[in-house]
Design a protein around this motif. Structure first.
Motif, short mmCIF file in Angstrom:
data_model
loop_
_atom_site.label_atom_id
_atom_site.label_comp_id
_atom_site.label_asym_id
_atom_site.label_seq_id
_atom_site.Cartn_x
_atom_site.Cartn_y
_atom_site.Cartn_z
N THR A 1 -0.60 13.91 -4.12
CA THR A 1 0.48 14.42 -3.28
C THR A 1 -0.02 14.66 -1.86
OG1 THR A 1 1.54 15.44 -5.20
CG2 THR A 1 2.19 16.26 -3.06
N LEU A 2 -1.20 15.20 -1.76
CA LEU A 2 -1.75 15.51 -0.44
C LEU A 2 -2.24 14.28 0.32
CD1 LEU A 2 -3.80 18.72 -1.34
CD2 LEU A 2 -1.59 18.60 -0.15
N ARG A 3 -2.60 13.22 -0.41
CA ARG A 3 -3.23 12.07 0.25
C ARG A 3 -2.49 10.75 0.08
NH1 ARG A 3 -9.55 12.32 -0.22
NH2 ARG A 3 -9.22 11.01 1.59
N ALA A 4 -1.30 10.76 -0.47
CA ALA A 4 -0.57 9.51 -0.72
C ALA A 4 -0.40 8.70 0.56
CB ALA A 4 0.80 9.80 -1.34
N ASN B 1 -2.50 0.66 -4.06
CA ASN B 1 -2.76 1.96 -4.69
C ASN B 1 -1.47 2.73 -4.94
OD1 ASN B 1 -5.42 2.10 -2.38
ND2 ASN B 1 -5.66 1.54 -4.53
N LEU B 2 -0.54 2.67 -4.01
CA LEU B 2 0.75 3.35 -4.19
C LEU B 2 1.49 2.74 -5.37
CD1 LEU B 2 1.84 3.52 -0.46
CD2 LEU B 2 1.23 5.48 -1.90
N ALA B 3 1.57 1.41 -5.39
CA ALA B 3 2.30 0.73 -6.46
C ALA B 3 1.67 0.98 -7.82
CB ALA B 3 2.36 -0.77 -6.17
N MET B 4 0.35 0.90 -7.89
CA MET B 4 -0.32 1.05 -9.18
C MET B 4 -0.33 2.49 -9.67
SD MET B 4 -0.67 -1.96 -10.05
CE MET B 4 -1.43 -1.58 -11.62
N THR B 5 -0.37 3.45 -8.76
CA THR B 5 -0.27 4.85 -9.17
C THR B 5 1.10 5.13 -9.76
OG1 THR B 5 -1.88 5.53 -7.49
CG2 THR B 5 -0.47 7.25 -8.41
N ALA B 6 2.14 4.66 -9.08
CA ALA B 6 3.49 4.84 -9.60
C ALA B 6 3.64 4.13 -10.94
CB ALA B 6 4.51 4.30 -8.59
N TRP B 7 3.12 2.90 -11.03
CA TRP B 7 3.21 2.13 -12.27
C TRP B 7 2.50 2.85 -13.41
CZ3 TRP B 7 -0.35 0.12 -15.59
CH2 TRP B 7 0.12 -0.77 -16.54
N ALA B 8 1.30 3.37 -13.15
CA ALA B 8 0.53 4.04 -14.20
C ALA B 8 1.24 5.29 -14.69
CB ALA B 8 -0.86 4.40 -13.67
N LEU B 9 1.80 6.06 -13.78
CA LEU B 9 2.54 7.26 -14.21
C LEU B 9 3.71 6.87 -15.10
CD1 LEU B 9 2.57 9.25 -10.85
CD2 LEU B 9 1.33 9.88 -12.93
N ALA B 10 4.46 5.85 -14.68
CA ALA B 10 5.61 5.42 -15.47
C ALA B 10 5.20 4.84 -16.81
CB ALA B 10 6.44 4.41 -14.67
N ASP C 1 7.75 8.06 -0.11
CA ASP C 1 7.71 8.24 1.34
C ASP C 1 6.63 7.37 1.98
OD1 ASP C 1 9.78 10.04 1.20
OD2 ASP C 1 8.49 11.82 1.32
N ALA C 2 5.45 7.35 1.38
CA ALA C 2 4.35 6.55 1.92
C ALA C 2 4.67 5.06 1.83
CB ALA C 2 3.05 6.86 1.18
N ALA C 3 5.28 4.64 0.73
CA ALA C 3 5.63 3.23 0.54
C ALA C 3 6.69 2.80 1.55
CB ALA C 3 6.12 3.00 -0.89
N ILE C 4 7.70 3.61 1.71
CA ILE C 4 8.79 3.28 2.65
C ILE C 4 8.24 3.10 4.05
CG2 ILE C 4 10.85 4.23 3.77
CD1 ILE C 4 11.50 5.49 0.96
N GLY C 5 7.26 3.90 4.42
CA GLY C 5 6.67 3.79 5.74
C GLY C 5 5.90 2.50 5.95
N ASN D 1 6.45 -3.59 -8.89
CA ASN D 1 5.82 -2.52 -9.67
C ASN D 1 6.34 -1.15 -9.26
OD1 ASN D 1 4.25 -4.30 -11.13
ND2 ASN D 1 2.40 -3.93 -9.94
N THR D 2 6.54 -0.96 -7.96
CA THR D 2 7.03 0.32 -7.46
C THR D 2 8.45 0.57 -7.93
OG1 THR D 2 5.58 0.11 -5.53
CG2 THR D 2 7.38 1.69 -5.38
N VAL D 3 9.31 -0.41 -7.78
CA VAL D 3 10.70 -0.25 -8.20
C VAL D 3 10.77 -0.04 -9.71
CG1 VAL D 3 12.91 -1.46 -8.41
CG2 VAL D 3 11.64 -1.53 -6.27
N TRP D 4 10.01 -0.79 -10.48
CA TRP D 4 9.98 -0.63 -11.93
C TRP D 4 9.57 0.79 -12.32
CZ3 TRP D 4 6.12 0.82 -15.28
CH2 TRP D 4 6.42 0.69 -16.64
#
Length: 91
Positions: free
Chosen positions: A15-18, A25-34, A49-53, A67-70
């Protein structure tokens, strides 16, 4: 108990460093959580927020976008402008 504590620390760090994560890394972190059915709304919102930027700059590959959308669809977290940013980036 150790696993829960570790997950909490990982979530806090993410959360602090996304904003420092690479698109992969953003896509795979989201994918792993899901994939693990972990619904961490604060972390996923920071990832969004980080991805949109980074999407307008073309930094996200088609695989990272999908991967992010999934991930967001799988854990049923809605991020206001993520769908529109993803659609625009995919064109």
């Amino acid at each position: 108990a150790v696993g829960v504590a570790l997950l909490g620390l990982t979530s806090l760090a993410g959360t602090l460093r996304a904003h420092e994560f690479l698109p992969l890394n953003l896509a795979m972190t989201a994918w792993a959580l899901a994939a693990l059915a972990i619904v961490d709304v604060p972390l996923m919102c920071c990832i969004a927020d980080a991805a949109i930027g980074r999407m307008p700059d073309g930094q996200f590959s088609a695989q990272n976008l999908s991967n992010t959308v999934w991930a967001f669809a799988t854990v049923s977290i809605r991020s206001g402008s993520l769908p529109a940013a993803t659609a625009e980036a995919s064109l």
